[in-house]
Design a protein around this motif. Structure first.
Motif, PDB file in Angstrom:
ATOM      1  N   UNK A 251      31.720  38.867  52.003  1.00 12.02           N
ATOM      2  CA  UNK A 251      30.827  38.981  50.842  1.00 12.02           C
ATOM      3  C   UNK A 251      31.577  39.523  49.639  1.00 12.02           C
ATOM      4  N   UNK A 252      32.559  40.396  49.891  1.00 12.67           N
ATOM      5  CA  UNK A 252      33.342  40.955  48.796  1.00 12.67           C
ATOM      6  C   UNK A 252      34.158  39.923  48.053  1.00 12.67           C
ATOM      7  N   UNK A 253      34.448  38.783  48.691  1.00  6.91           N
ATOM      8  CA  UNK A 253      35.188  37.724  48.005  1.00  6.91           C
ATOM      9  C   UNK A 253      34.439  37.266  46.756  1.00  6.91           C
ATOM     10  N   UNK A 254      33.106  37.332  46.813  1.00  8.32           N
ATOM     11  CA  UNK A 254      32.292  36.886  45.679  1.00  8.32           C
ATOM     12  C   UNK A 254      31.735  38.066  44.874  1.00  8.32           C
ATOM     13  N   UNK A 255      31.383  39.147  45.569  1.00 15.24           N
ATOM     14  CA  UNK A 255      30.747  40.282  44.888  1.00 15.24           C
ATOM     15  C   UNK A 255      31.750  41.078  44.068  1.00 15.24           C
ATOM     16  N   UNK A 256      32.948  41.326  44.625  1.00 16.52           N
ATOM     17  CA  UNK A 256      33.930  42.152  43.916  1.00 16.52           C
ATOM     18  C   UNK A 256      34.361  41.536  42.573  1.00 16.52           C
ATOM     19  N   UNK A 257      34.616  40.222  42.515  1.00 15.54           N
ATOM     20  CA  UNK A 257      34.920  39.652  41.197  1.00 15.54           C
ATOM     21  C   UNK A 257      33.771  39.798  40.207  1.00 15.54           C
ATOM     22  N   UNK A 258      32.526  39.676  40.719  1.00 20.32           N
ATOM     23  CA  UNK A 258      31.377  39.847  39.830  1.00 20.32           C
ATOM     24  C   UNK A 258      31.309  41.262  39.282  1.00 20.32           C
ATOM     25  N   UNK A 259      31.652  42.255  40.132  1.00 21.82           N
ATOM     26  CA  UNK A 259      31.672  43.635  39.656  1.00 21.82           C
ATOM     27  C   UNK A 259      32.725  43.821  38.566  1.00 21.82           C
ATOM     28  N   UNK A 260      33.872  43.177  38.727  1.00 22.98           N
ATOM     29  CA  UNK A 260      34.901  43.263  37.693  1.00 22.98           C
ATOM     30  C   UNK A 260      34.427  42.625  36.387  1.00 22.98           C
ATOM     31  N   UNK A 261      33.673  41.528  36.522  1.00 22.81           N
ATOM     32  CA  UNK A 261      33.174  40.855  35.331  1.00 22.81           C
ATOM     33  C   UNK A 261      32.160  41.711  34.594  1.00 22.81           C
ATOM     34  N   UNK A 262      31.301  42.400  35.350  1.00 22.62           N
ATOM     35  CA  UNK A 262      30.250  43.207  34.730  1.00 22.62           C
ATOM     36  C   UNK A 262      30.795  44.511  34.173  1.00 22.62           C
ATOM     37  N   UNK A 263      31.829  45.043  34.803  1.00 25.33           N
ATOM     38  CA  UNK A 263      32.375  46.339  34.373  1.00 25.33           C
ATOM     39  C   UNK A 263      33.879  46.222  34.160  1.00 25.33           C
ATOM     40  N   UNK A 264      34.316  45.445  33.164  1.00 22.74           N
ATOM     41  CA  UNK A 264      35.760  45.331  32.914  1.00 22.74           C
ATOM     42  C   UNK A 264      36.310  46.661  32.430  1.00 22.74           C
ATOM     43  N   UNK A 265      37.554  46.967  32.747  1.00 16.97           N
ATOM     44  CA  UNK A 265      38.147  48.220  32.266  1.00 16.97           C
ATOM     45  C   UNK A 265      38.318  48.176  30.760  1.00 16.97           C
ATOM     46  N   UNK A 266      38.322  49.334  30.096  1.00 22.22           N
ATOM     47  CA  UNK A 266      38.521  49.357  28.645  1.00 22.22           C
ATOM     48  C   UNK A 266      39.836  48.691  28.276  1.00 22.22           C
ATOM     49  N   UNK A 267      39.793  47.844  27.294  1.00 24.54           N
ATOM     50  CA  UNK A 267      41.000  47.127  26.880  1.00 24.54           C
ATOM     51  C   UNK A 267      41.862  48.017  26.007  1.00 24.54           C
TER      52      UNK A 267
ATOM     53  N   UNK B 252      41.144  38.344  46.048  1.00 25.70           N
ATOM     54  CA  UNK B 252      42.252  38.290  46.994  1.00 25.70           C
ATOM     55  C   UNK B 252      42.292  39.503  47.906  1.00 25.70           C
ATOM     56  N   UNK B 253      41.959  40.665  47.338  1.00 30.78           N
ATOM     57  CA  UNK B 253      41.932  41.882  48.149  1.00 30.78           C
ATOM     58  C   UNK B 253      40.868  41.782  49.244  1.00 30.78           C
ATOM     59  N   UNK B 254      39.726  41.202  48.932  1.00 31.67           N
ATOM     60  CA  UNK B 254      38.672  41.030  49.930  1.00 31.67           C
ATOM     61  C   UNK B 254      39.091  40.047  51.017  1.00 31.67           C
ATOM     62  N   UNK B 255      39.827  38.983  50.621  1.00 31.38           N
ATOM     63  CA  UNK B 255      40.328  38.041  51.625  1.00 31.38           C
ATOM     64  C   UNK B 255      41.298  38.746  52.565  1.00 31.38           C
ATOM     65  N   UNK B 256      42.191  39.544  51.983  1.00 29.49           N
ATOM     66  CA  UNK B 256      43.125  40.293  52.813  1.00 29.49           C
ATOM     67  C   UNK B 256      42.417  41.278  53.732  1.00 29.49           C
ATOM     68  N   UNK B 257      41.379  41.939  53.189  1.00 34.22           N
ATOM     69  CA  UNK B 257      40.618  42.885  54.014  1.00 34.22           C
ATOM     70  C   UNK B 257      39.918  42.154  55.161  1.00 34.22           C
ATOM     71  N   UNK B 258      39.374  40.973  54.898  1.00 32.38           N
ATOM     72  CA  UNK B 258      38.706  40.205  55.939  1.00 32.38           C
ATOM     73  C   UNK B 258      39.683  39.852  57.064  1.00 32.38           C
TER      74      UNK B 258
END
Length: 806
Positions: free
Chosen positions: A578-594, A642-648
């Motif tokens: 599930x993190x393969x899809x959820x984690x990227x969405x979290x990054x999209x919603x909360x990008x780090x300050x540029x 990619x991190x979620x794929x590796x974790x899986x």
């Protein structure tokens, strides 16, 4: 499609509806559990049942002149009434030479420091916590509270306090900046971090509390209201503690495991989380008078009842207004609710004033945190902060919320007590006072009205109530000081030999230095002297655990163990997938300050070099910044996926090669226990070396015991029961051979796999270990500044003597 807000999702309550339909959280914080229901029957199977009762000899307390001086952190979550007894304990510990730090909520800093103790803030707002507890009493949230989002705020507060408790163990004093590394932990159970901090540091932990928290046949858990028709009351009492622990872990287990991950500990298995302190036999001291609640016969020797904790009475001069009121008439009735935050304080104030007028007494009403107040009356004084130790000597009776400290202070002064409980242990103390005849039955605050408060005050003014309260007072004053007994209990449960430094016998060991065949235990001070004066390599010093805490996933049989491991692996794989899809969405919603934002300075390479760069205008800068931010976010999204794929993949490999084989092995090893046979201790797997050793022992002993059992079990059975016993022995031997040989064979894969995993994990999760090592070195450097040359010479001489014996 609407994607839910991730940070607003409910906590991990998988059985919410199931619990809601079979349990009820009452207004006083107690849990209605029907043991005749499906849920009750399920819980009664899952939670531990009482073992056969075997009286244990009491520990003989060590001498009062305990000589090893420890850094002790006391972790307390709660109100001022919860903190005050531990201040008294801390002051008593200081008399034995210990360095004591009290870690609690920020608002109590002045209170703690003025008492002469070090202070460390752990966060959390006790006023907010008290308000929450009144709305959602007890440690178990109601389903209504869960749906309204209140529990999310409390969970966030718990997470903050867990982190604060860890920092309280390893960070310097925030005022003096003196380095500090805890060498023992004392805590009340609601601080939750205690065991896990102790495990990470390898130090002893001791729990102390004001209400029963250890399973007993004598009475049910104070937060459990059991209903049953067929269950044995003794068993029902005992399992009520497991039920409360199960429900508490159900609500906070994921937060605690997340905290454990942050300090590089493995998660606690779901089956072991409830009752973990009881499983590990963590020493427990209850701070109440045995005159009120004697120690149950089935509590083991590591559980003590030591009396209430009273601090030395403070020096107090009453303000003129209070002094004049006390002199103006007969002793008044005291009414106050301490740190309780009442929703409708005006209504409560009105009830109190009407009751006082109806009974015709003089009264002191403490404003406290609820700011109780009313019109000026000749027979009523509204009072601010005033020490109970002084005030309760001058009143006729006390009406309060039932906090353990306030209850104790009233009874110590022989005052009849009426309790209006709000949550937690307050109903328990109300019932104990009523059972002793020193007050009426407790009145839950939601049921308080004019009639029952008038009756309660009238009861307290009877000669019978006064006599009962005075009898308790005399027994309490005849007891040894509660804090003195508690310190003796604390010392009696410390591991003396592992604690002792081989050079400074009055300092605890923090390091081990291997010389030849000998391992020399060194305190932080001794080690630093050797590093500075003898040229000892700091890297040769290895961390020393004075008390090793091992959280094991106990297995009962091969079927449940293997199936639970398979289910757990499958769940982890699904979560990682599930993190393969959820984690990227979290990054999209909360990008780090540029770079270039007001919170993050731009790197020098991106700052304008001259005026011509500035002339390109703001629109160019915004476009460049947006492009940079978009590229950064896209990269972060890809990395998260990619991190979620590796974790899986990692979860799958660990499950197939470690978790499932290990569960099967341990389940097979446990089979002989099902028919009363003890099993061998094959040692602990710490890394790849010990994994190979344990595998060899398990194989050798398993095959040998399995084969010998084929012969010896029928022989023993025939000797005891004849032909029938021989037949039983044949069956037992066959089952034992299958289980022991099976565990021996599978263990050849499982234990080395577990050892390799532990070694790899230790290498990858070394942040906390490095933090502890650095903090110990820093304290050693700080300590050695105060050491005189003569003492340094003695260290060198003592070290030389130790080397002769190596």
């Amino acid at each position: 499609m609407i994607i839910p807000e991730l940070e607003d999702t409910p906590p991990a309550y998988q059985f919410t509806e199931f619990i809601e339909n079979t349990t009820t959280v009452r207004d006083d914080g107690r849990i209605d559990v029907d043991l005749d229901s499906k849920f009750g029957r399920t819980l009664s199977i899952l939670v531990p049942h009482p073992p056969p009762y075997r009286p244990e000899p009491e520990y003989t307390p060590r001498p009062a002149d305990w000589y090893i001086k420890l850094n002790i952190v006391i972790q307390v979550v709660g109100s001022r009434g919860d903190v005050q007894p531990f201040i008294a304990l801390g002051n008593e510990l200081q008399k034995h030479g210990h360095r004591v730090r009290l870690a609690t909520h920020d608002v109590f800093e002045d209170f703690v420091r003025k008492s002469g103790l070090e202070f460390y803030p752990i966060g959390g707002d006790p006023a907010e916590l008290m308000a929450y507890m009144i709305k959602n009493p007890g440690l178990i949230p109601s389903m209504k509270s869960l749906r309204q989002g209140d529990i999310q705020r409390k969970r966030a507060m718990v997470a903050e306090m867990l982190d604060g408790c860890w920092r309280s163990c390893v960070e310097p004093d925030m005022v003096s900046h003196a380095p500090f590394v805890a060498e023992a932990i004392i805590a009340n159970p609601p601080s939750f971090a205690h065991l896990h901090c102790a495990e990470a540091l390898g130090i002893p932990v001791h729990l102390m509390f004001t209400m029963p928290w250890a399973s007993t046949r004598a009475f049910p858990h104070p937060l459990a209201n059991l209903k049953y028709s067929s269950a044995d009351p003794i068993i029902a009492n005992y399992i009520s503690y497991g039920i409360v622990e199960f429900l508490t872990w159900h609500g906070l287990g994921d937060i605690i495991n997340k905290f454990r991950h942050s300090i590089d500990l493995e998660p606690v298995p779901a089956t072991e989380g409830p009752g973990l302190a009881e499983t590990l036999k963590v020493p427990f001291t209850y701070c109440w008078s045995p005159a009120l609640v004697p120690k149950p016969a089935d509590w083991a020797a590591h559980i003590d009842i030591c009396g209430f904790f009273f601090r030395d009475p403070p020096s107090y001069t009453p303000p003129p207004e209070l002094d004049a009121f006390l002199r103006a008439g007969p002793p008044p009735v005291y009414i106050g609710f301490g740190s309780i935050v009442i929703d409708d304080s005006q209504r409560m104030s009105a009830i109190l004033l009407e009751a006082v007028q109806a009974v015709g007494v003089r009264a002191i009403i403490s404003r406290d945190w609820s700011k109780l107040d009313g019109p000026a009356l000749q027979n009523v004084l509204y009072l601010g902060d005033c020490p109970h130790e002084w005030l309760f000597q001058h009143v006729s009776a006390v009406v309060h919320h039932g906090g353990a400290g306030t209850t104790a202070c009233g009874l110590l002064n022989g005052k009849p007590t009426a309790i209006v409980p709000f949550f937690g242990d307050q109903p328990f103390w109300g019932n104990m006072v009523a059972a002793a005849g020193a007050g009426p039955k407790p009145i839950p605050h939601r049921e308080l009205d004019l009639d029952n408060l008038v009756a309660a005050i009238a009861f307290c003014l009877t000669p019978e109530a006064a006599a009962a309260a005075q009898a308790i007072c005399e027994k309490m004053r005849a007891e040894e000081s509660g804090v003195t007994s508690a310190v003796a209990s604390f010392h009696a449960n410390l591991p003396l030999e592992p604690l002792q430094c081989d050079i400074f016998i009055n300092r605890p060991a923090a390091w081990v230095l291997k010389k030849g065949k000998r391992k020399i235990r060194l305190s932080k001070l001794a080690a630093e002297v050797l590093v500075q004066d003898m040229g000892t390599d700091p890297k040769a010093l290895k961390s020393h655990d004075t008390c090793r805490i091992l959280v094991e996933n106990r297995r009962w049989d091969p079927f449940t163990s293997t199936s639970s491991a398979m289910i757990g692996t499958a769940a982890d794989i699904v979560d990682a997938a599930a993190g393969i899809f959820i984690k990227p969405y979290e990054e999209l919603r909360h990008p780090p300050p540029s770079p270039g934002s007001k919170n993050v300075p731009a790197p020098d390479s991106e700052k304008p070099k001259n005026n011509s760069d500035l002339d390109e205008g703001p629109s160019h800068a915004v476009h460049a910044e947006t492009h940079h931010s978009g590229m950064h976010t896209a990269g972060a999204m890809a990395a998260a996926s990619g991190k979620s794929i590796g974790r899986m993949f990692g979860v799958y490999v660990r499950g197939m090669l470690v978790d499932i084989p290990l569960a099967t092995t341990e389940g097979l090893r446990s089979v002989p226990k099902l028919y009363g046979e003890s099993i061998r201790d094959h040692g602990r797997v710490k890394g790849w070396r010990s994994g190979a050793v344990v595998a060899g022992k398990t194989f050798g002993y398993g095959m040998a015991d399995g084969i010998s059992g084929l012969v010896m079990d029928p022989y023993r059975g025939a000797r005891e029961e004849g032909v029938v016993g021989m037949a039983k022995g044949v069956g037992k031997g066959a089952i034992g051979f299958g289980a022991k040989a099976g565990s021996a064979m599978v263990g050849l894969v499982a234990y080395p796999g577990q050892g390799i995993y532990k070694s790899l994990r230790a290498a990858a999760h070394a942040k906390t270990r490095k933090q502890i090592i650095a903090a110990r070195h820093a304290e050693g450097e700080w300590l050695v500044r105060e050491v005189q040359d003569l003492q340094r010479e003695r260290v060198a001489a003592a070290y030389a003597e130790l080397l002769k014996d190596s």
